[in-house]
Structure formats: C-alpha cells, structure tokens
Design an enzyme around this catalytic site. Structure first.
Site, short mmCIF file in Angstrom:
data_model
loop_
_atom_site.label_atom_id
_atom_site.label_comp_id
_atom_site.label_asym_id
_atom_site.label_seq_id
_atom_site.Cartn_x
_atom_site.Cartn_y
_atom_site.Cartn_z
N GLU A 19 0.83 -1.20 0.00
CA GLU A 19 0.00 0.00 0.00
C GLU A 19 0.87 1.25 0.00
O GLU A 19 1.99 1.25 0.51
CB GLU A 19 -0.90 0.01 1.25
CG GLU A 19 -1.95 -1.08 1.18
CD GLU A 19 -2.82 -1.16 2.43
OE1 GLU A 19 -4.00 -1.48 2.29
OE2 GLU A 19 -2.31 -0.92 3.53
N CYS A 23 3.57 8.50 1.15
CA CYS A 23 4.09 7.53 2.11
C CYS A 23 4.21 6.21 1.36
O CYS A 23 3.20 5.69 0.85
CB CYS A 23 3.12 7.42 3.28
SG CYS A 23 3.55 6.14 4.46
N CYS A 56 6.73 -7.15 6.50
CA CYS A 56 7.87 -6.63 7.27
C CYS A 56 8.33 -7.71 8.23
O CYS A 56 7.50 -8.44 8.78
CB CYS A 56 7.46 -5.39 8.06
SG CYS A 56 8.83 -4.60 8.94
N CYS A 77 7.18 -5.73 15.18
CA CYS A 77 6.78 -4.84 16.28
C CYS A 77 5.31 -5.16 16.60
O CYS A 77 4.46 -5.14 15.71
CB CYS A 77 6.94 -3.37 15.88
SG CYS A 77 8.64 -2.98 15.38
N CYS A 98 2.16 -2.91 15.49
CA CYS A 98 2.06 -2.48 14.09
C CYS A 98 1.35 -3.56 13.26
O CYS A 98 1.72 -4.74 13.33
CB CYS A 98 3.46 -2.25 13.54
SG CYS A 98 3.52 -1.93 11.77
N GLY A 139 7.10 -2.21 5.63
CA GLY A 139 8.48 -2.65 5.49
C GLY A 139 9.48 -1.85 6.28
O GLY A 139 9.20 -0.75 6.75
N GLU A 140 10.66 -2.43 6.41
CA GLU A 140 11.78 -1.76 7.08
C GLU A 140 12.77 -1.34 5.98
O GLU A 140 13.48 -2.20 5.42
CB GLU A 140 12.42 -2.72 8.10
CG GLU A 140 13.79 -2.29 8.61
CD GLU A 140 13.85 -0.86 9.13
OE1 GLU A 140 12.92 -0.41 9.82
OE2 GLU A 140 14.85 -0.18 8.83
N SER A 177 12.52 6.12 7.50
CA SER A 177 12.17 5.76 8.87
C SER A 177 12.65 4.35 9.17
O SER A 177 12.47 3.44 8.36
CB SER A 177 10.64 5.84 9.02
OG SER A 177 10.25 5.52 10.33
N SER A 234 12.43 5.04 14.93
CA SER A 234 11.25 4.59 15.67
C SER A 234 11.70 4.08 17.02
O SER A 234 12.03 2.91 17.19
CB SER A 234 10.56 3.47 14.89
OG SER A 234 10.13 3.98 13.65
N LEU A 235 11.73 4.97 18.00
CA LEU A 235 12.28 4.60 19.31
C LEU A 235 11.18 3.97 20.18
O LEU A 235 11.34 2.87 20.66
CB LEU A 235 12.89 5.84 19.97
CG LEU A 235 13.89 5.57 21.09
CD1 LEU A 235 15.07 4.76 20.61
CD2 LEU A 235 14.37 6.88 21.71
N HIS A 236 10.12 4.68 20.42
CA HIS A 236 8.92 4.19 21.13
C HIS A 236 9.13 3.85 22.60
O HIS A 236 8.14 3.63 23.32
CB HIS A 236 8.27 3.00 20.42
CG HIS A 236 7.90 3.27 18.99
ND1 HIS A 236 7.19 4.38 18.58
CD2 HIS A 236 8.17 2.59 17.84
CE1 HIS A 236 7.03 4.35 17.28
NE2 HIS A 236 7.63 3.30 16.80
N ASN A 244 -2.26 4.59 16.41
CA ASN A 244 -3.39 4.23 15.55
C ASN A 244 -3.78 2.82 15.94
O ASN A 244 -2.97 1.91 15.83
CB ASN A 244 -2.97 4.32 14.09
CG ASN A 244 -2.67 5.75 13.69
OD1 ASN A 244 -3.52 6.62 13.83
ND2 ASN A 244 -1.45 6.00 13.25
N CYS A 288 -0.13 5.57 10.01
CA CYS A 288 1.07 4.82 10.37
C CYS A 288 0.73 3.55 11.12
O CYS A 288 -0.01 3.56 12.10
CB CYS A 288 1.96 5.66 11.28
SG CYS A 288 3.21 6.57 10.40
N1 SAH Z 1 9.97 0.05 9.54
C1 SAH Z 1 10.04 1.50 9.60
C2 SAH Z 1 8.90 2.17 8.86
C3 SAH Z 1 7.59 1.69 9.39
S1 SAH Z 1 6.18 2.64 9.65
C4 SAH Z 1 10.04 1.94 11.03
O1 SAH Z 1 9.72 1.14 11.91
O2 SAH Z 1 10.39 3.07 11.30
C5 SAH Z 1 6.51 4.22 10.20
C6 SAH Z 1 6.20 4.51 11.66
O3 SAH Z 1 4.89 4.08 12.09
C7 SAH Z 1 7.18 3.84 12.60
O4 SAH Z 1 7.62 4.79 13.52
C8 SAH Z 1 6.32 2.80 13.28
O5 SAH Z 1 6.84 2.41 14.52
C9 SAH Z 1 5.02 3.55 13.39
N2 SAH Z 1 3.87 2.71 13.73
C10 SAH Z 1 3.73 1.39 13.55
N3 SAH Z 1 2.53 0.98 14.01
C11 SAH Z 1 1.90 2.08 14.48
C12 SAH Z 1 0.63 2.30 15.06
N4 SAH Z 1 -0.22 1.31 15.22
N5 SAH Z 1 0.31 3.56 15.43
C13 SAH Z 1 1.19 4.57 15.24
N6 SAH Z 1 2.40 4.42 14.68
C14 SAH Z 1 2.76 3.19 14.33
#
Ligand code: SAH
Length: 380
Positions: free
Chosen positions: A114, A127, A134, A138, A141, A189-190, A223, A246-248, A329, A372
């Site tokens: 997508e 985007c 992927c 995580c 996601c 994807g990464e 990202s 993407s630290l989180h 999300n 995202c």
């Molecule tokens: N693999 C890359 C790109 C993926 S998507 C990465 O991880 O950075 C881009 C961003 O969306 C990342 O920061 C990812 O962690 C975030 N993301 C994934 N699932 C999400 C969700 N359910 N709500 C908000 N952000 C999310």
C-alpha cells in the site's frame, strides 16, 4: 528395493515459491547512463532511452500512445523493454475530502503493498512501502503481524511516487494540479533491511529529470527501527535525507518488547548512531514515539527519554533531535490502545520543559486504515 511412493496430491499448477522470481526490470532501476548502455545493448539508439526517461520522470506519461516521438515500429519494444507494468491498483480509498488517498497495489507476483498520498495546503507527501510485509515484528504495528514476504525493487518503490505525482499533476486530487514535495518511507516494510533498493530509490527520486524525479533530498524521510550498521552506512552515502528513528521507548526492557530488534542494538547504541547521523549529515533526526496507554506514556518515561536524547553530549546539544509523538493508531484485535489526551499532553510538556522540540503527529487517514502502522494490505 521398493519404489518411492507416488505422491498422492500433485499440485495442479507448478508455481515457483513466492519471492523467487524477480520483479521486471524497469528504467527506474537504472541510472540514465545505464539506460543508455542498455538501449545500445538492445541495438537501439541511446537517445531512445533518454526519450523514455523524459516521458516517465518529466512528463509523467504512462500511455505509449502519447509517446509520439518514438517511432511506431519500435514503440512496443521500447515500452516493454523499459517500462514494463510493475503494479496494478486493486483499490483506492479516500479520506479527508479526497486529500488523503490510500492505494492497494498488486505486484507482478501477487504480493500486495500500500501507499498513501496526503495533500496539505503547503505540501503533498507520499508515504511509500519498501517491502511487501515486514520482518521486524513490532507487536503494535499491523504490518509487523504478517511477517516479510519480499523486498521491493527500486522501480517498485519509485513507481508508487510516480503514481502519486501523476495523480497530482493531472489534477485528480482536490486543490488543483500539484507536485509531490515529500516522500516518507513509512509505509510497509523496514527500509534499511532493503538497503540497496531503497538507496537506489532515493537517488532516483532526487536526481534531476530525466535521470530521476528531481525532488529535494530534504523532502525525503527514511524511517527505521534502528539497524545501527545501516544507519552508519546511510550517513556515509552523501544523501542528505532525514532519518526518523522509531524509538517508542527510552529503556531497553520495554523497547525489547515493542521493537524486538532492540535485543540486537540497544537504546544507547541506536541513539548514538542517530546522533552520529545528525552530525555527519547536518540533518535533524526525528524520533518517532507512538503513544500507547499504560505502556510507554508515563511521565517518568518522558523524563528518561529526555535523559537518553541528552546523553550524547554535555551540555546536551538539543538541536540535533525532534520528537514526533504519534497518537497510536489502533489496530483491530490488538491489545495496544491509544494514550489519553491528558497523558499525551503531560508527556509532551515534560519534553518541552527539558528544551526538546516535540510535536504531536496528526493521524490522517486513520478512518481508512491508512495511518502509520495500519497498513496490512489485505484484500476484501
Ligand atoms: N519500519 C520502519 C517504517 C515503518 S512505519 C520503522 O519502523 O520506522 C513508520 C512509523 O509508524 C514507525 O515509527 C512505526 O513504529 C510507526 N507505527 C507502527 N505501528 C503504528 C501504530 N499502530 N500507530 C502509530 N504508529 C505506528
């Protein structure tokens, strides 16, 4: 010796396992110089490759009938050789009065990906996906739940942007004709796990037409979950793209769960690689932090995040980093839920009080599962 038993169920169609065959090669996989060489190899005049490049990258033409500068006798051969069909749109969903459009694409081997176009008053962002599925797993996601199917080719990545550029140029998106100003590798994807194809795509996006689309590298954001050696390699490419990490979570214990690759590269190592990226490229790094209720949204984690981001220098050089808080999300069937507005406000305020530039990301497209982390590419 007894003969081998006959298999009882013969497959009806012998298809190679998915991922074996390569996507068709397309001019967007090649530099302009390589396209000229390829034309010569095919016994065609080199300038034909240049004409095709102008159609693809400059005029955004996809209909061979409009390529009237190509001799009719050679047109079909040129188009199949250089502009094979890479993907077909299966479905387009719109939100925000048509200014957010998500497209589900079917690739040549049936893999689904997508892309999302988001138009704002002052910019238009594509985007894009860099892999079908992927492998980073995580747990919050949607894409991470299905595993990796395969890497995408450079041209498959670029084609998503070109498709968006065409829609904007043709005035199909409300707001009048426009251009793609930004590309974010935040779809499926990464990107750094498909390093060569992604760097090739960035080069194609940023090379001047007709070599590429002629976008500014400043408008491109890659990202990543934080593949440390690849972050270091990207810093050395001389491409001033923005890095989003993407630290989180600011602590290894929690990040090991939320972003499993953390068991390989710790928070400290990852943040240090991001800081080195900022120093080398002179580009501010974005830290992505999806706010999950009761998981990573506590005030003490905001303070720890500030400590971690400040640990790169004494005194902390805050200008290197920008924190993007993303209201989670919600993904159907997931145990992860979005933080309360109050907790998100407190979290943001504590970072701002420490002098860290911090904004809250909008959640465009969440109602069409286009925000995202919601891209799952299922049919139906
Ligand atoms: N693999 C890359 C790109 C993926 S998507 C990465 O991880 O950075 C881009 C961003 O969306 C990342 O920061 C990812 O962690 C975030 N993301 C994934 N699932 C999400 C969700 N359910 N709500 C908000 N952000 C999310």
């Amino acid at each position: 010796m007894s003969p081998m038993p006959e298999p009882t169920h013969l497959p009806l169609v012998l298809t190679p396992p998915r991922g074996r065959a390569k996507p068709p090669r397309h001019l967007a996989d090649l530099t302009l110089a390589e396209r000229l060489e390829e034309a010569t190899r095919l016994g065609l005049p080199g300038f034909r490759a240049r004409q095709l490049s102008v159609h693809y990258f400059d005029r955004l033409v996809d209909d061979p009938e409009q390529m009237t500068d190509l001799p009719l006798a050679q047109r079909a051969e040129l188009v199949t050789g250089f502009l094979p069909e890479l993907m077909t749109p299966l479905r387009t969903l719109e939100a925000d009065r048509g200014t957010t459009r998500k497209t589900l694409w079917r690739l040549f081997d049936g893999a689904l990906v997508e892309s999302v176009l988001m138009r704002y008053p002052d910019r238009a962002t594509m985007c894009v996906s860099s892999q079908a599925g992927c492998g980073m797993a995580c747990p919050f996601c949607a894409t991470g739940q299905g595993g990796l199917q395969r890497n995408m080719s450079t041209a498959e990545i670029v084609e998503q942007v070109v498709a968006g550029a065409r829609a904007l140029a043709r005035g199909e998106v409300p707001g009048g004709p426009g251009r793609v100003s930004n590309v974010v590798f935040m779809g499926m994807g990464e990107p750094l796990a498909n390093y060569h194809a992604v760097v090739g795509a960035v080069r194609r996006l940023t090379s001047p037409a007709p070599d590429g689309l002629g976008m500014s590298a400043r408008g491109v954001t890659v990202s990543t979950v934080g593949l440390v050696p690849r972050i270091r390699q990207l810093a050395a490419e001389g491409l001033p793209v923005t890095l989003a990490l993407s630290l989180h979570a600011p602590d290894d214990e929690l990040r090991n769960e939320l972003v499993p690759i953390n068991t390989r590269y710790s928070v400290a190592e990852t943040v240090e690689a991001a800081w080195d990226y900022a120093r080398t490229t002179k580009r501010r790094v974005s830290i992505e932090y999806a706010m999950m209720r009761g998981i990573n949204d506590q005030a003490h984690r905001a303070d720890l995040l500030a400590d971690v981001l400040g640990s790169v220098g004494d005194p902390a050089p805050w200008g290197w980093v920008h924190v993007n808080l993303i209201p989670l999300n919600e993904v159907r069937g997931s145990k992860f839920t979005r933080s309360s507005d109050e907790d998100m406000d407190t979290f943001q305020r504590r970072l701002l009080e420490r002098g860290i530039s911090t904004t809250m990301r909008d959640t465009r497209g969440s109602d069409i599962d286009a925000a995202c982390g919601q891209l799952a590419a299922t049919e139906g």
